[in-house]
Write a protein that holds these residues in place. Structure first.
Motif, PDB file in Angstrom:
ATOM      1  N   TYR A   4      40.792  11.487  48.238  1.00 43.77           N
ATOM      2  CA  TYR A   4      40.604  11.118  49.689  1.00 43.77           C
ATOM      3  C   TYR A   4      40.083  12.747  50.680  1.00 43.77           C
ATOM      4  CZ  TYR A   4      42.649   7.247  49.253  1.00 43.77           C
ATOM      5  OH  TYR A   4      42.751   5.656  48.885  1.00 43.77           O
ATOM      6  N   LYS A   5      38.986  13.020  51.221  1.00 43.36           N
ATOM      7  CA  LYS A   5      38.952  13.781  52.016  1.00 43.36           C
ATOM      8  C   LYS A   5      38.121  13.827  53.780  1.00 43.36           C
ATOM      9  CE  LYS A   5      35.301  15.503  48.200  1.00 43.36           C
ATOM     10  NZ  LYS A   5      33.982  15.426  48.100  1.00 43.36           N
ATOM     11  N   ASN A   6      38.701  14.777  54.013  1.00 35.29           N
ATOM     12  CA  ASN A   6      37.920  13.964  55.770  1.00 35.29           C
ATOM     13  C   ASN A   6      36.919  13.760  55.904  1.00 35.29           C
ATOM     14  OD1 ASN A   6      40.647  14.823  56.474  1.00 35.29           O
ATOM     15  ND2 ASN A   6      39.437  17.231  56.867  1.00 35.29           N
ATOM     16  N   SER A   7      35.829  14.164  55.070  1.00 35.45           N
ATOM     17  CA  SER A   7      34.574  13.042  55.439  1.00 35.45           C
ATOM     18  C   SER A   7      34.513  12.057  54.603  1.00 35.45           C
ATOM     19  CB  SER A   7      33.631  14.601  55.107  1.00 35.45           C
ATOM     20  OG  SER A   7      33.219  14.708  53.718  1.00 35.45           O
ATOM     21  N   GLY A   8      35.284  11.575  53.351  1.00 41.94           N
ATOM     22  CA  GLY A   8      34.679  10.838  52.617  1.00 41.94           C
ATOM     23  C   GLY A   8      35.743  10.200  51.767  1.00 41.94           C
ATOM     24  N   VAL A   9      35.761   9.411  51.289  1.00 45.54           N
ATOM     25  CA  VAL A   9      36.522   9.000  49.789  1.00 45.54           C
ATOM     26  C   VAL A   9      35.271   8.637  48.413  1.00 45.54           C
ATOM     27  CG1 VAL A   9      36.263   6.633  50.565  1.00 45.54           C
ATOM     28  CG2 VAL A   9      37.382   7.528  49.539  1.00 45.54           C
ATOM     29  N   ARG A  10      35.946   9.233  47.419  1.00 43.75           N
ATOM     30  CA  ARG A  10      35.166   9.285  46.434  1.00 43.75           C
ATOM     31  C   ARG A  10      36.403   8.935  45.472  1.00 43.75           C
ATOM     32  NH1 ARG A  10      33.474  14.532  43.647  1.00 43.75           N
ATOM     33  NH2 ARG A  10      32.013  14.256  45.562  1.00 43.75           N
ATOM     34  N   LEU A  11      36.039   7.454  45.060  1.00 45.06           N
ATOM     35  CA  LEU A  11      36.953   6.996  43.553  1.00 45.06           C
ATOM     36  C   LEU A  11      36.584   7.330  42.384  1.00 45.06           C
ATOM     37  CD1 LEU A  11      36.370   3.354  44.596  1.00 45.06           C
ATOM     38  CD2 LEU A  11      37.684   4.451  45.204  1.00 45.06           C
ATOM     39  N   ASP A  12      37.722   7.075  41.057  1.00 45.36           N
ATOM     40  CA  ASP A  12      37.540   8.063  39.994  1.00 45.36           C
ATOM     41  C   ASP A  12      35.972   7.384  39.529  1.00 45.36           C
ATOM     42  OD1 ASP A  12      40.854   7.963  39.257  1.00 45.36           O
ATOM     43  OD2 ASP A  12      40.016   9.252  40.739  1.00 45.36           O
ATOM     44  N   GLY A  13      35.613   8.861  38.696  1.00 46.11           N
ATOM     45  CA  GLY A  13      34.275   8.238  38.272  1.00 46.11           C
ATOM     46  C   GLY A  13      33.174   8.073  38.647  1.00 46.11           C
TER      47      GLY A  13
END
Length: 121
Positions: A4-13
């Protein structure tokens, strides 16, 4: 585990971030008659493939072509029940949005919407 980041989300992979204001991997609201987009997330362009058939091209590709895609189209004040529409012919880099009238004859619609859920590459 997701990052998790302030500007967005990135799922594993995944290599691409998703905006927190639009968790869907892709969504678009566009006009098939004029070819103009109203608003979208992760959409680079639209391609006219014939009457009632438009490709929505992605900025960041999906990991595979097994994502879920749903489309809905309408014309002016016409009710959605009188328009047949679906998301079809999906690849990792685009999804087609098909629309027809109640006849059913393929025809471009003033209001076309699509949403796709799945893992980005």
């Amino acid at each position: 585990m997701a990052q998790y980041k302030n500007s967005g989300v990135r799922l594993d992979g995944e290599a691409a971030d998703r905006s927190l204001t639009g968790i869907a991997a892709v969504w678009a609201n566009f006009d098939q008659v004029t070819g103009s987009g109203r608003d979208s997330t992760n959409v680079s362009s639209y391609t006219d493939n014939g009457a009632g058939l438009w490709a929505v091209n992605f900025t960041s590709n999906f990991a595979n072509d097994d994502f879920a895609g749903v489309a809905d189209c309408a014309q002016g004040t016409e009710t959605a029940a009188r328009t047949l529409s679906n998301a079809c012919n999906q690849t990792t880099s685009d999804v087609d949005v098909f629309a027809s009238n109640s006849t059913p004859t393929a025809t471009d619609r003033a209001l076309a919407q699509v949403i796709c859920m799945g893992d980005l590459a």
